[in-house]
Design a protein around this motif. Structure first.
Motif, short mmCIF file in Angstrom:
data_model
loop_
_atom_site.label_atom_id
_atom_site.label_comp_id
_atom_site.label_asym_id
_atom_site.label_seq_id
_atom_site.Cartn_x
_atom_site.Cartn_y
_atom_site.Cartn_z
N ALA A 125 4.39 24.98 -6.73
CA ALA A 125 4.89 25.98 -7.70
C ALA A 125 3.82 26.30 -8.73
CB ALA A 125 6.15 25.45 -8.38
N ILE A 126 3.15 25.28 -9.24
CA ILE A 126 2.09 25.52 -10.23
C ILE A 126 0.95 26.31 -9.60
CG2 ILE A 126 0.30 24.39 -11.61
CD1 ILE A 126 2.40 22.28 -12.33
N TYR A 127 0.61 25.98 -8.36
CA TYR A 127 -0.48 26.70 -7.70
C TYR A 127 -0.14 28.18 -7.52
CZ TYR A 127 -3.91 28.19 -4.31
OH TYR A 127 -4.90 28.87 -3.66
N PHE A 128 1.05 28.45 -6.98
CA PHE A 128 1.39 29.84 -6.67
C PHE A 128 1.83 30.65 -7.87
CE2 PHE A 128 1.77 28.10 -2.33
CZ PHE A 128 0.87 28.95 -1.72
N PHE A 129 2.40 30.01 -8.89
CA PHE A 129 2.89 30.77 -10.04
C PHE A 129 1.96 30.74 -11.24
CE2 PHE A 129 6.99 29.79 -7.86
CZ PHE A 129 7.31 31.09 -7.55
N VAL A 130 0.98 29.83 -11.25
CA VAL A 130 0.06 29.76 -12.38
C VAL A 130 -1.39 29.97 -11.94
CG1 VAL A 130 -0.80 28.31 -14.26
CG2 VAL A 130 1.62 28.24 -13.67
N VAL A 131 -1.86 29.15 -11.00
CA VAL A 131 -3.28 29.17 -10.62
C VAL A 131 -3.66 30.48 -9.94
CG1 VAL A 131 -5.04 28.05 -9.20
CG2 VAL A 131 -3.41 26.66 -10.48
N VAL A 132 -2.90 30.90 -8.94
CA VAL A 132 -3.24 32.13 -8.22
C VAL A 132 -3.23 33.35 -9.15
CG1 VAL A 132 -2.50 33.71 -6.38
CG2 VAL A 132 -2.57 31.25 -5.96
N PRO A 133 -2.18 33.55 -9.97
CA PRO A 133 -2.23 34.70 -10.88
C PRO A 133 -3.37 34.62 -11.89
CG PRO A 133 0.02 33.93 -10.68
CD PRO A 133 -0.84 32.94 -10.00
N MET A 134 -3.68 33.43 -12.40
CA MET A 134 -4.78 33.28 -13.35
C MET A 134 -6.12 33.60 -12.69
SD MET A 134 -3.55 32.68 -16.27
CE MET A 134 -4.94 32.14 -17.20
N ASN A 135 -6.30 33.18 -11.44
CA ASN A 135 -7.54 33.49 -10.73
C ASN A 135 -7.68 35.00 -10.50
OD1 ASN A 135 -8.31 30.84 -10.60
ND2 ASN A 135 -7.60 30.52 -8.51
N LYS A 136 -6.55 35.66 -10.20
CA LYS A 136 -6.60 37.11 -10.00
C LYS A 136 -6.94 37.82 -11.31
CE LYS A 136 -3.79 37.45 -5.91
NZ LYS A 136 -2.61 38.01 -5.27
N MET A 137 -6.37 37.34 -12.41
CA MET A 137 -6.70 37.93 -13.72
C MET A 137 -8.16 37.71 -14.05
SD MET A 137 -3.34 37.36 -16.19
CE MET A 137 -4.30 36.37 -17.25
N ALA A 138 -8.69 36.54 -13.74
CA ALA A 138 -10.10 36.25 -14.01
C ALA A 138 -11.00 37.16 -13.18
CB ALA A 138 -10.40 34.78 -13.74
N GLU A 139 -10.62 37.41 -11.92
CA GLU A 139 -11.40 38.31 -11.08
C GLU A 139 -11.40 39.72 -11.64
OE1 GLU A 139 -10.12 38.25 -7.01
OE2 GLU A 139 -10.35 36.07 -6.87
N ARG A 140 -10.24 40.18 -12.11
CA ARG A 140 -10.16 41.52 -12.69
C ARG A 140 -11.02 41.63 -13.93
NH1 ARG A 140 -3.75 42.17 -12.01
NH2 ARG A 140 -3.76 42.58 -9.78
N ARG A 141 -10.96 40.59 -14.78
CA ARG A 141 -11.80 40.59 -15.99
C ARG A 141 -13.26 40.58 -15.62
NH1 ARG A 141 -9.49 35.89 -18.95
NH2 ARG A 141 -7.38 36.62 -19.07
N LYS A 142 -13.60 39.81 -14.60
CA LYS A 142 -14.99 39.71 -14.18
C LYS A 142 -15.49 41.06 -13.67
CE LYS A 142 -17.77 36.35 -11.76
NZ LYS A 142 -17.78 35.28 -10.77
N LYS A 143 -14.65 41.77 -12.93
CA LYS A 143 -15.03 43.09 -12.43
C LYS A 143 -15.24 44.06 -13.58
CE LYS A 143 -12.87 42.84 -7.92
NZ LYS A 143 -11.78 43.34 -7.05
N GLY A 144 -14.42 43.95 -14.61
CA GLY A 144 -14.55 44.83 -15.77
C GLY A 144 -15.78 44.51 -16.59
#
Length: 126
Positions: free
Chosen positions: A83-102
């Motif tokens: 649950a922590i992986y799919f509801f916290v880690v995965v979304p945080m990694n996606k947000m970090a990727e988006r920030r990195k792209k920006g």
């Protein structure tokens, strides 16, 4: 000494860590409630027991062994980790990727290094 302590406490990492622990504890309580109230009874029902801790419980010389207790702890751990992986880690990694792209610097298309060297060569020939 006191200023150093203030700097330590107000540093972003410490505050982020404290918030993460509080949120993680609350999130773990919710997941534990779902596991205890819904998933564990379903699994215990499959084994024909009242709860998962009673599965494969036996006694030898007045010592009680409970494989189900171990299974219950493992099941809770795996469920909370998933649950922590799919509801916290995965979304945080996606947000970090988006920030990195920006934050990426967009390089303008200009002459390559080889083209610059060729221009210099041609200028020197003239």
């Amino acid at each position: 000494m006191i200023q150093g302590f203030k700097d330590f406490i107000t540093r972003g990492n410490v505050v982020d860590l404290a918030v993460g622990i509080v949120i993680g504890t609350a999130f773990a309580a919710v997941i534990t409630a779902v596991v205890d109230g819904l998933l564990t009874p379903i699994i215990a029902m499959i084994f024909g027991e009242r709860d998962l801790t009673q599965v494969m419980t036996f006694e030898i010389n007045s010592a009680v062994f409970s494989i189900g207790l171990i299974l219950d702890a493992l099941f809770k751990f795996i469920t909370i980790a998933l649950a922590i992986y799919f509801f916290v880690v995965v979304p945080m990694n996606k947000m970090a990727e988006r920030r990195k792209k920006g934050d990426e610097v967009v390089e303008e298309d200009g002459p390559t290094e080889v083209e610059l060297l060729m221009e210099i060569r041609d200028s020197l020939k003239k």
